[in-house]
Design a protein around this motif. Sequence first.
Motif, short mmCIF file in Angstrom:
data_model
loop_
_atom_site.label_atom_id
_atom_site.label_comp_id
_atom_site.label_asym_id
_atom_site.label_seq_id
_atom_site.Cartn_x
_atom_site.Cartn_y
_atom_site.Cartn_z
N ALA A 57 0.79 -1.18 -0.20
CA ALA A 57 0.04 -0.14 -0.05
C ALA A 57 0.88 1.12 0.03
O ALA A 57 0.43 2.45 -0.31
CB ALA A 57 -0.88 0.00 1.36
N LEU A 58 2.07 1.15 0.30
CA LEU A 58 3.16 2.28 0.27
C LEU A 58 3.88 2.36 -0.67
O LEU A 58 4.84 3.15 -0.83
CB LEU A 58 4.05 2.18 1.60
CG LEU A 58 3.28 2.37 3.02
CD1 LEU A 58 4.27 2.06 4.15
CD2 LEU A 58 2.76 3.97 3.24
N PHE A 67 -9.31 -2.13 -2.13
CA PHE A 67 -8.19 -1.53 -2.63
C PHE A 67 -7.12 -2.48 -3.54
O PHE A 67 -6.19 -2.10 -3.97
CB PHE A 67 -7.23 -0.88 -1.34
CG PHE A 67 -8.26 -0.08 -0.43
CD1 PHE A 67 -8.83 1.07 -0.95
CD2 PHE A 67 -8.42 -0.51 0.84
CE1 PHE A 67 -9.64 1.83 -0.09
CE2 PHE A 67 -9.24 0.26 1.82
CZ PHE A 67 -9.59 1.48 1.18
N THR A 68 -7.29 -3.58 -3.43
CA THR A 68 -6.33 -4.54 -3.72
C THR A 68 -6.01 -4.45 -5.35
O THR A 68 -4.81 -4.51 -5.66
CB THR A 68 -6.76 -6.15 -3.14
OG1 THR A 68 -6.86 -6.19 -2.06
CG2 THR A 68 -5.72 -7.23 -4.11
N GLU A 69 -7.04 -4.52 -5.98
CA GLU A 69 -6.98 -4.39 -7.38
C GLU A 69 -6.14 -2.84 -7.72
O GLU A 69 -5.26 -2.94 -8.72
CB GLU A 69 -8.24 -4.69 -8.28
CG GLU A 69 -9.00 -6.01 -7.94
CD GLU A 69 -7.96 -7.32 -8.45
OE1 GLU A 69 -7.22 -7.05 -9.33
OE2 GLU A 69 -7.74 -8.06 -7.52
N ALA A 84 2.74 1.39 8.75
CA ALA A 84 1.70 0.49 8.20
C ALA A 84 0.22 0.78 9.00
O ALA A 84 -0.80 0.68 8.60
CB ALA A 84 1.86 -0.76 8.59
N VAL A 85 0.28 1.46 10.26
CA VAL A 85 -1.05 1.78 10.77
C VAL A 85 -1.56 3.13 10.46
O VAL A 85 -2.62 3.28 10.25
CB VAL A 85 -0.50 1.95 12.21
CG1 VAL A 85 -1.80 2.62 13.01
CG2 VAL A 85 -0.03 0.79 13.29
N THR A 86 -0.53 3.93 9.96
CA THR A 86 -1.25 5.18 9.65
C THR A 86 -1.76 5.35 8.17
O THR A 86 -2.80 5.91 7.90
CB THR A 86 0.08 6.52 9.37
OG1 THR A 86 1.02 5.99 8.72
CG2 THR A 86 0.39 6.89 11.02
N ILE A 87 -1.17 4.41 7.29
CA ILE A 87 -1.73 4.34 5.98
C ILE A 87 -2.95 3.58 5.97
O ILE A 87 -3.81 3.88 5.12
CB ILE A 87 -0.70 3.45 4.95
CG1 ILE A 87 -1.16 3.76 3.54
CG2 ILE A 87 -0.62 1.88 5.28
CD1 ILE A 87 -1.06 5.22 3.08
N LYS A 88 -3.22 2.63 6.91
CA LYS A 88 -4.64 1.97 7.05
C LYS A 88 -5.65 3.05 7.53
O LYS A 88 -6.71 3.01 7.05
CB LYS A 88 -4.33 0.60 7.90
CG LYS A 88 -5.58 0.00 7.97
CD LYS A 88 -5.49 -1.41 8.71
CE LYS A 88 -6.81 -2.58 8.39
NZ LYS A 88 -7.97 -1.67 8.82
N TYR A 89 -4.96 3.82 8.32
CA TYR A 89 -5.91 4.96 8.99
C TYR A 89 -6.52 5.61 7.99
O TYR A 89 -7.61 6.24 7.98
CB TYR A 89 -5.16 5.56 10.18
CG TYR A 89 -6.09 6.41 10.86
CD1 TYR A 89 -6.96 6.19 11.91
CD2 TYR A 89 -5.96 8.11 10.59
CE1 TYR A 89 -7.78 7.04 12.37
CE2 TYR A 89 -6.88 9.09 10.98
CZ TYR A 89 -7.74 8.60 12.22
OH TYR A 89 -8.56 9.43 12.76
N LEU A 90 -5.61 6.23 6.99
CA LEU A 90 -6.00 6.92 5.92
C LEU A 90 -6.71 6.43 4.93
O LEU A 90 -7.83 7.27 4.39
CB LEU A 90 -4.62 7.41 5.00
CG LEU A 90 -3.83 8.64 5.76
CD1 LEU A 90 -2.59 8.79 5.12
CD2 LEU A 90 -4.65 9.77 5.96
N PRO A 109 -4.80 4.92 -4.97
CA PRO A 109 -5.47 3.63 -4.94
C PRO A 109 -6.49 3.75 -3.65
O PRO A 109 -7.32 2.79 -3.61
CB PRO A 109 -4.53 2.38 -4.84
CG PRO A 109 -3.41 3.11 -5.48
CD PRO A 109 -3.48 4.67 -5.18
N LEU A 110 -6.24 4.52 -2.77
CA LEU A 110 -7.17 4.48 -1.50
C LEU A 110 -8.02 5.51 -1.47
O LEU A 110 -8.65 5.69 -0.57
CB LEU A 110 -5.97 4.78 -0.22
CG LEU A 110 -4.74 3.82 -0.06
CD1 LEU A 110 -4.00 4.20 0.94
CD2 LEU A 110 -5.09 2.33 0.02
#
Length: 492
Positions: A269-270, A297-299, A336-342, A446-447
């Motif tokens: 994701a990064l 988000f995967t695709e 990894a925590v902050t990108i999932k929060y975004l 992508p997010l």
Amino acid sequence: MSVQENLTINEKKVLLALEALGSASPEKLEEKSGLQVDAAMQAAFMLEEKGLVSISENVVERYSLTKEGEEYAKNGLPERQIIDSLKAPTSLEELRSHFSPKIVGIATGWLVKKGWAKVENGIMVPSGNVYTGKDEETLAAFTGKAKTLEELASDEGTIKDLLKRKLIVKHEEKLRTVSITDAGSALAAQGLVLEEEIAQLTPDLLKSGAWKGKKFRPYRLDIIPKPLYGAKIHPYRRLIEQMRQIFLEMGFTEIKGGIIQSSFWNFDALFQPQDHPARDMQDTFHLDTTCLLPADFTEKVAAMHEYGGDIDSCGWGGVWDRELAERNVLRTHTTAVTIKYLADNPKPPVKAFCIDRAYRRETIDPTHTPEFEQLEGVVMDKDMSFADLLGLLAEFYHRMGFEEVRFRPGYFPYTEPSVEPEVYVDGLGWIELGGAGVFRKEVTEPLGIKEPVLAWGLGVSRLAMLKLGLKDLRLLYQSDIDWLRKSEVCRT
């Protein structure tokens, strides 16, 4: 003031008692002086400082049986119980039917070690060479009370074996002997006058006037008291709380996340390429578990990696490996925590930070450990610029007490432009403390994030080393009670 006038009434009582006894244990001194043992010994230590008595200490080691030791002293050691029951070669299976598996397990090794028997193809074969061991004699010598090595008539090797087997425990008893010195004898021979002393003025004494004509206990102002160490927060924890408070005061929200993360959130994701060296086993703790990838988000992340998705980007090329993204790892950074929060909060404004532990395969040395704390943060809003990021980080470091802050250009796969913040420390020069930048479009698109995202990851432990004046990172995690006691509550 003469030496006699400088003595308290308790000191005089102890000195008179020792004049009659010469030397005595604390209990004997209590009996002779008429003082409680604690008061008598306190006076004795004060007399020792004046050179009027001497105090010697002797540590006596005594041993007593544990509950298991008491059982074996009564019924015999496991190997004795087994060997006494063996009339002929017997299978271990049969022995377990007559004795508990624990007894058979313990006895087997000791039977072979002592040469009383051997085990062949699961059969216990007695050797016939059975004797009464020194350990058995020692256990039999216990009579319910703790005994010394001499009282047990044993040797250190036997005692060591019994301690390892947890059949006995060791007790250390400190014995003190108080003896009068020549100077003390000479003073006592002059005659000591016992008279009541006032140790503390109270309101009642002042009101009644009863203090008049009384003797006051003298106080020595030249004696340096023993240091007292009050309770305080661990220096490292205090600094972490200080950092947390700074960001809370700046209007940020603190977030938390799992220690175990999928490679998808930790790397993919990064926009970190799947062949990046950081993903190697030498750098990352990989787990033997996997997790489901987020359907939303995967695709889009896969397309961004392979050909740049729908934006003006070439991506990384190749075929994005879904199975690699599903693998779980111990998070290598709190990004990894902050990108999932975004991803969960794609609409502006967002101001969030995370102070938590990350894990990497590092060789332990004065500047590296496999686990460490990281301070991660993001700001996402309209019209956010690179200048806002630099100003925010400069403000943070100024509040942490660093006057000079500068930024060097840096490179990270997921930010552009990128910088490495540095602070100036006298004697060390410029010290780099982390990385920061603006998330690339390849990360945010992508997010579903449309606004600029300022992001940073700062090294907490390295900053703590500078603030605490440490040269070894490991001291932050070791329970060195002397260092903890003497560390400053605040270092400016």
